[in-house]
Design a protein around this motif. Structure first.
Motif, short mmCIF file in Angstrom:
data_model
loop_
_atom_site.label_atom_id
_atom_site.label_comp_id
_atom_site.label_asym_id
_atom_site.label_seq_id
_atom_site.Cartn_x
_atom_site.Cartn_y
_atom_site.Cartn_z
N LEU A 1 0.74 -1.19 0.12
CA LEU A 1 0.01 -0.06 -0.01
C LEU A 1 0.87 1.31 0.02
CD1 LEU A 1 -2.88 -0.88 2.40
CD2 LEU A 1 -3.00 -0.84 -0.02
N VAL A 2 2.03 1.27 0.74
CA VAL A 2 2.70 2.34 0.96
C VAL A 2 3.51 2.59 -0.57
CG1 VAL A 2 4.91 3.40 2.06
CG2 VAL A 2 3.04 2.22 3.15
N ALA A 3 4.06 1.41 -1.07
CA ALA A 3 4.55 1.68 -2.38
C ALA A 3 3.67 2.16 -3.39
CB ALA A 3 5.01 0.25 -2.89
N THR A 4 2.61 1.46 -3.51
CA THR A 4 1.57 2.26 -4.62
C THR A 4 1.35 3.75 -3.94
OG1 THR A 4 0.40 0.18 -4.37
CG2 THR A 4 -0.83 2.05 -5.13
N TYR A 5 1.12 4.11 -2.87
CA TYR A 5 1.10 5.59 -2.53
C TYR A 5 2.28 6.06 -3.26
CZ TYR A 5 1.60 9.89 0.20
OH TYR A 5 1.83 11.18 0.58
N LEU A 6 3.44 5.90 -3.09
CA LEU A 6 4.58 6.65 -3.51
C LEU A 6 4.58 6.37 -5.10
CD1 LEU A 6 7.26 4.86 -1.12
CD2 LEU A 6 6.66 7.19 -1.41
N VAL A 7 4.18 5.42 -5.65
CA VAL A 7 4.26 5.31 -7.01
C VAL A 7 3.15 6.62 -7.65
CG1 VAL A 7 3.34 3.96 -9.34
CG2 VAL A 7 4.96 2.96 -7.35
N LEU A 8 2.04 6.61 -6.98
CA LEU A 8 0.86 7.48 -7.52
C LEU A 8 1.43 8.91 -7.16
CD1 LEU A 8 -2.38 5.83 -5.82
CD2 LEU A 8 -1.53 6.13 -8.42
N GLN A 9 2.08 9.13 -6.08
CA GLN A 9 2.74 10.59 -5.86
C GLN A 9 3.77 10.81 -6.89
OE1 GLN A 9 1.01 12.26 -4.07
NE2 GLN A 9 2.12 12.77 -2.36
N LEU A 10 4.70 9.85 -7.14
CA LEU A 10 5.52 10.35 -8.24
C LEU A 10 5.28 10.22 -9.56
CD1 LEU A 10 8.52 7.89 -6.73
CD2 LEU A 10 8.35 10.26 -6.55
N LEU A 11 3.92 9.75 -9.70
CA LEU A 11 3.58 9.85 -11.37
C LEU A 11 2.71 11.27 -11.33
CD1 LEU A 11 2.06 6.51 -11.94
CD2 LEU A 11 4.00 7.39 -13.15
N ALA A 12 2.13 11.60 -10.06
CA ALA A 12 1.45 12.79 -10.18
C ALA A 12 2.22 14.11 -10.37
CB ALA A 12 0.50 12.85 -9.08
N ALA A 13 3.73 13.84 -9.85
CA ALA A 13 4.65 15.01 -10.01
C ALA A 13 5.31 15.16 -11.40
CB ALA A 13 6.00 14.57 -8.92
N GLN A 14 5.03 14.27 -12.14
CA GLN A 14 5.58 13.97 -13.50
C GLN A 14 4.78 15.31 -14.52
OE1 GLN A 14 6.07 10.38 -15.15
NE2 GLN A 14 7.87 10.13 -13.76
#
Length: 118
Positions: A105-118
């Motif tokens: 769940l944390v890894a998914t959160y991090l991926v979503l955050q990093l994708l949103a930053a692009q």
């Protein structure tokens, strides 16, 4: 931040606020878990403090995404450590499973955050 990332941040914050607070207060079940894992109660309290700090970071991350990402990375390290401790103790999937699920769940959160930053 996407809606999915915000929902995950709040969900993770609720879970780790409960777990971290229980560890910091050294509630009986947490003292037993600390002993089984080979930790002192003081060390387990420090882990709880780190979890609560991550909760604060995740909530700040709703407005300052970099702080949320850093808090998530810290949680991922804590959860990785939890899995390692369980494996060293010879625990099966029923014991380390919750840490793995939370880590995903944390890894998914991090991926979503990093994708949103692009």
């Amino acid at each position: 931040m996407t809606l999915a990332a915000a929902i995950l941040a709040v969900l993770l914050a609720l879970v780790f606020l409960a777990l971290g607070t229980a560890k910091m207060l050294a509630l009986q079940p947490m003292r037993e878990l600390a002993a089984k894992a080979g930790f002192s109660v003081a060390a387990y309290r420090r882990i709880g403090l780190l979890e609560v700090a991550a909760v604060i970071g995740l909530l700040i991350g709703l407005f300052q995404p970099l702080i949320g990402v850093l808090a998530g990375a810290g949680l991922l390290l804590l959860l990785g450590g939890a899995v390692v401790v369980h494996l060293r103790k010879g625990d099966g999937p029923r014991k380390y499973g919750p840490a793995v699920v939370c880590g995903l769940l944390v890894a998914t959160y991090l991926v979503l955050q990093l994708l949103a930053a692009q």
